[in-house]
Design a protein around this motif. Structure first.
Motif, PDB file in Angstrom:
ATOM      1  N   ILE A  50     -41.189  -2.823   3.599  1.00  0.00           N
ATOM      2  CA  ILE A  50     -39.948  -3.565   3.808  1.00  0.00           C
ATOM      3  C   ILE A  50     -39.484  -4.278   2.537  1.00  0.00           C
ATOM      4  O   ILE A  50     -38.308  -4.256   2.198  1.00  0.00           O
ATOM      5  N   LEU A  51     -40.415  -4.930   1.847  1.00  0.00           N
ATOM      6  CA  LEU A  51     -40.051  -5.759   0.694  1.00  0.00           C
ATOM      7  C   LEU A  51     -39.605  -4.917  -0.490  1.00  0.00           C
ATOM      8  O   LEU A  51     -40.178  -3.863  -0.767  1.00  0.00           O
ATOM      9  N   ARG A  52     -38.587  -5.392  -1.206  1.00  0.00           N
ATOM     10  CA  ARG A  52     -38.071  -4.742  -2.407  1.00  0.00           C
ATOM     11  C   ARG A  52     -37.667  -5.803  -3.423  1.00  0.00           C
ATOM     12  O   ARG A  52     -37.287  -6.920  -3.072  1.00  0.00           O
ATOM     13  N   LYS A  53     -37.712  -5.434  -4.677  1.00  0.00           N
ATOM     14  CA  LYS A  53     -37.311  -6.325  -5.766  1.00  0.00           C
ATOM     15  C   LYS A  53     -35.912  -6.885  -5.493  1.00  0.00           C
ATOM     16  O   LYS A  53     -35.012  -6.151  -5.094  1.00  0.00           O
ATOM     17  N   GLY A  54     -35.743  -8.190  -5.698  1.00  0.00           N
ATOM     18  CA  GLY A  54     -34.450  -8.843  -5.528  1.00  0.00           C
ATOM     19  C   GLY A  54     -34.244  -9.478  -4.169  1.00  0.00           C
ATOM     20  O   GLY A  54     -33.349 -10.309  -4.017  1.00  0.00           O
ATOM     21  N   MET A  55     -35.036  -9.105  -3.158  1.00  0.00           N
ATOM     22  CA  MET A  55     -34.868  -9.689  -1.822  1.00  0.00           C
ATOM     23  C   MET A  55     -35.183 -11.178  -1.844  1.00  0.00           C
ATOM     24  O   MET A  55     -36.076 -11.626  -2.556  1.00  0.00           O
ATOM     25  N   LYS A  56     -34.436 -11.944  -1.039  1.00  0.00           N
ATOM     26  CA  LYS A  56     -34.694 -13.383  -0.907  1.00  0.00           C
ATOM     27  C   LYS A  56     -35.674 -13.568   0.247  1.00  0.00           C
ATOM     28  O   LYS A  56     -35.476 -13.027   1.334  1.00  0.00           O
ATOM     29  N   VAL A  57     -36.750 -14.310  -0.011  1.00  0.00           N
ATOM     30  CA  VAL A  57     -37.775 -14.557   0.996  1.00  0.00           C
ATOM     31  C   VAL A  57     -38.162 -16.031   0.985  1.00  0.00           C
ATOM     32  O   VAL A  57     -37.976 -16.731  -0.006  1.00  0.00           O
ATOM     33  N   ALA A  58     -38.686 -16.478   2.114  1.00  0.00           N
ATOM     34  CA  ALA A  58     -39.323 -17.789   2.210  1.00  0.00           C
ATOM     35  C   ALA A  58     -40.776 -17.530   2.568  1.00  0.00           C
ATOM     36  O   ALA A  58     -41.079 -16.690   3.417  1.00  0.00           O
ATOM     37  N   ILE A  59     -41.669 -18.232   1.901  1.00  0.00           N
ATOM     38  CA  ILE A  59     -43.098 -18.000   2.065  1.00  0.00           C
ATOM     39  C   ILE A  59     -43.786 -19.323   2.360  1.00  0.00           C
ATOM     40  O   ILE A  59     -43.528 -20.329   1.698  1.00  0.00           O
ATOM     41  N   GLU A  60     -44.666 -19.296   3.359  1.00  0.00           N
ATOM     42  CA  GLU A  60     -45.538 -20.430   3.625  1.00  0.00           C
ATOM     43  C   GLU A  60     -46.962 -19.927   3.549  1.00  0.00           C
ATOM     44  O   GLU A  60     -47.283 -18.863   4.075  1.00  0.00           O
ATOM     45  N   GLY A  61     -47.810 -20.673   2.863  1.00  0.00           N
ATOM     46  CA  GLY A  61     -49.193 -20.237   2.729  1.00  0.00           C
ATOM     47  C   GLY A  61     -50.034 -21.283   2.044  1.00  0.00           C
ATOM     48  O   GLY A  61     -49.735 -22.469   2.094  1.00  0.00           O
ATOM     49  N   LYS A  62     -51.103 -20.797   1.391  1.00  0.00           N
ATOM     50  CA  LYS A  62     -52.003 -21.708   0.696  1.00  0.00           C
ATOM     51  C   LYS A  62     -52.161 -21.246  -0.750  1.00  0.00           C
ATOM     52  O   LYS A  62     -51.913 -20.089  -1.081  1.00  0.00           O
ATOM     53  N   LEU A  63     -52.549 -22.161  -1.603  1.00  0.00           N
ATOM     54  CA  LEU A  63     -52.792 -21.850  -3.014  1.00  0.00           C
ATOM     55  C   LEU A  63     -54.238 -21.411  -3.193  1.00  0.00           C
ATOM     56  O   LEU A  63     -55.145 -21.937  -2.542  1.00  0.00           O
ATOM     57  N   ARG A  64     -54.417 -20.434  -4.086  1.00  0.00           N
ATOM     58  CA  ARG A  64     -55.769 -19.984  -4.419  1.00  0.00           C
ATOM     59  C   ARG A  64     -55.887 -19.870  -5.940  1.00  0.00           C
ATOM     60  O   ARG A  64     -55.041 -19.266  -6.594  1.00  0.00           O
ATOM     61  N   TYR A  65     -56.958 -20.437  -6.472  1.00  0.00           N
ATOM     62  CA  TYR A  65     -57.244 -20.404  -7.898  1.00  0.00           C
ATOM     63  C   TYR A  65     -58.220 -19.273  -8.175  1.00  0.00           C
ATOM     64  O   TYR A  65     -59.219 -19.109  -7.459  1.00  0.00           O
ATOM     65  N   SER A  66     -57.943 -18.471  -9.207  1.00  0.00           N
ATOM     66  CA  SER A  66     -58.835 -17.398  -9.628  1.00  0.00           C
ATOM     67  C   SER A  66     -59.055 -17.514 -11.129  1.00  0.00           C
ATOM     68  O   SER A  66     -58.144 -17.873 -11.870  1.00  0.00           O
ATOM     69  N   SER A  67     -60.263 -17.175 -11.580  1.00  0.00           N
ATOM     70  CA  SER A  67     -60.529 -17.124 -13.020  1.00  0.00           C
ATOM     71  C   SER A  67     -61.423 -15.921 -13.301  1.00  0.00           C
ATOM     72  O   SER A  67     -62.193 -15.487 -12.449  1.00  0.00           O
ATOM     73  N   TRP A  68     -61.304 -15.359 -14.514  1.00  0.00           N
ATOM     74  CA  TRP A  68     -62.054 -14.179 -14.898  1.00  0.00           C
ATOM     75  C   TRP A  68     -62.163 -14.126 -16.416  1.00  0.00           C
ATOM     76  O   TRP A  68     -61.445 -14.810 -17.130  1.00  0.00           O
ATOM     77  N   GLU A  69     -63.066 -13.304 -16.866  1.00  0.00           N
ATOM     78  CA  GLU A  69     -63.273 -13.076 -18.286  1.00  0.00           C
ATOM     79  C   GLU A  69     -62.360 -11.931 -18.717  1.00  0.00           C
ATOM     80  O   GLU A  69     -62.350 -10.867 -18.099  1.00  0.00           O
ATOM     81  N   ASP A  70     -61.542 -12.142 -19.757  1.00  0.00           N
ATOM     82  CA  ASP A  70     -60.627 -11.106 -20.252  1.00  0.00           C
ATOM     83  C   ASP A  70     -61.436  -9.976 -20.886  1.00  0.00           C
ATOM     84  O   ASP A  70     -62.268 -10.218 -21.759  1.00  0.00           O
ATOM     85  N   LYS A  71     -61.214  -8.747 -20.428  1.00  0.00           N
ATOM     86  CA  LYS A  71     -61.972  -7.581 -20.915  1.00  0.00           C
ATOM     87  C   LYS A  71     -61.661  -7.249 -22.376  1.00  0.00           C
ATOM     88  O   LYS A  71     -62.435  -6.573 -23.033  1.00  0.00           O
ATOM     89  N   ASN A  72     -60.521  -7.704 -22.885  1.00  0.00           N
ATOM     90  CA  ASN A  72     -60.133  -7.414 -24.263  1.00  0.00           C
ATOM     91  C   ASN A  72     -60.571  -8.509 -25.239  1.00  0.00           C
ATOM     92  O   ASN A  72     -60.031  -8.618 -26.330  1.00  0.00           O
ATOM     93  N   GLY A  73     -61.502  -9.320 -24.825  1.00  0.00           N
ATOM     94  CA  GLY A  73     -62.013 -10.355 -25.715  1.00  0.00           C
ATOM     95  C   GLY A  73     -61.104 -11.561 -25.825  1.00  0.00           C
ATOM     96  O   GLY A  73     -61.237 -12.349 -26.757  1.00  0.00           O
ATOM     97  N   GLY A  74     -60.202 -11.734 -24.891  1.00  0.00           N
ATOM     98  CA  GLY A  74     -59.263 -12.843 -24.933  1.00  0.00           C
ATOM     99  C   GLY A  74     -59.796 -14.127 -24.337  1.00  0.00           C
ATOM    100  O   GLY A  74     -59.065 -15.100 -24.204  1.00  0.00           O
ATOM    101  N   GLY A  75     -61.072 -14.156 -23.956  1.00  0.00           N
ATOM    102  CA  GLY A  75     -61.645 -15.370 -23.400  1.00  0.00           C
ATOM    103  C   GLY A  75     -61.452 -15.464 -21.899  1.00  0.00           C
ATOM    104  O   GLY A  75     -61.217 -14.485 -21.200  1.00  0.00           O
ATOM    105  N   ARG A  76     -61.534 -16.666 -21.422  1.00  0.00           N
ATOM    106  CA  ARG A  76     -61.427 -16.941 -19.988  1.00  0.00           C
ATOM    107  C   ARG A  76     -59.961 -17.002 -19.600  1.00  0.00           C
ATOM    108  O   ARG A  76     -59.158 -17.661 -20.263  1.00  0.00           O
ATOM    109  N   ARG A  77     -59.577 -16.335 -18.510  1.00  0.00           N
ATOM    110  CA  ARG A  77     -58.203 -16.346 -17.979  1.00  0.00           C
ATOM    111  C   ARG A  77     -58.234 -16.934 -16.574  1.00  0.00           C
ATOM    112  O   ARG A  77     -59.267 -16.882 -15.898  1.00  0.00           O
TER     113      ARG A  77
END
Length: 162
Positions: free
Chosen positions: A68-95
């Motif tokens: 259903i969803l397509r680029k440009g559509m207007k939506v309202a979203i309710e939810g929760k925030l989630r934090y993620s972190s990972w090691e950059d595979k290209n040697g860029g450090g922690r992301r």
């Protein structure tokens, strides 16, 4: 105790990206642009500054919304925030990033150019139940009743308790 709830409305920045985990769980990734208004210090004019927010949805709703969803559509979203972190595979450090895990998605427009009545896709939404429900009987109006006899009430100032 802490509260982790967020509500945003904006436009999809890209077409949704469906995928499946090795365990078979449907995952849908999409982005939403939400404007923030600030006064430009040099001109004094109010300007919109976009915030780009990643969203990740899981389960059967993810698969349904991917159609259903397509680029440009207007939506309202309710939810929760989630934090993620990972090691950059290209040697860029922690992301790291903070994203929204939607509980509800309300479609505010059918496509970028056309409007439609909002539709809500929440956890309790079940398409099979919606189609299996028996049609409801149309209620018939009650037969007219004769008007009740009017009654005279006598109220005196001493009867009012204030």
């Amino acid at each position: 105790m802490s509260i982790n709830r967020v509500v945003v409305s904006g436009n999809l920045t890209r077409d949704p990206e469906p995928r499946v985990t090795p365990g078979g769980t449907q995952v849908l990734g999409f982005g939403v642009a939400v404007n923030d208004r600030r006064r430009n210090q040099q001109t004094g004019e109010w300007e919109d500054y976009p915030n780009f927010i990643d969203c990740t949805m899981f389960g059967n709703r993810a698969e349904a919304l991917s159609r259903i969803l397509r680029k440009g559509m207007k939506v309202a979203i309710e939810g929760k925030l989630r934090y993620s972190s990972w090691e950059d595979k290209n040697g860029g450090g922690r992301r790291s990033k903070v994203e929204i895990i939607p509980d509800e998605v309300v479609l505010m427009s059918q496509n970028p150019n056309g409007q439609q009545a909002p539709q809500q896709y929440a956890p309790q939404w079940n398409a099979q139940q919606a189609y299996q429900q028996a049609p409801q009987a149309v209620p018939q109006p009650a037969p007219p009743q004769p008007a009740p006899a009017q009654q005279q009430l006598d109220v005196y100032d001493e009867d009012i308790p204030f």
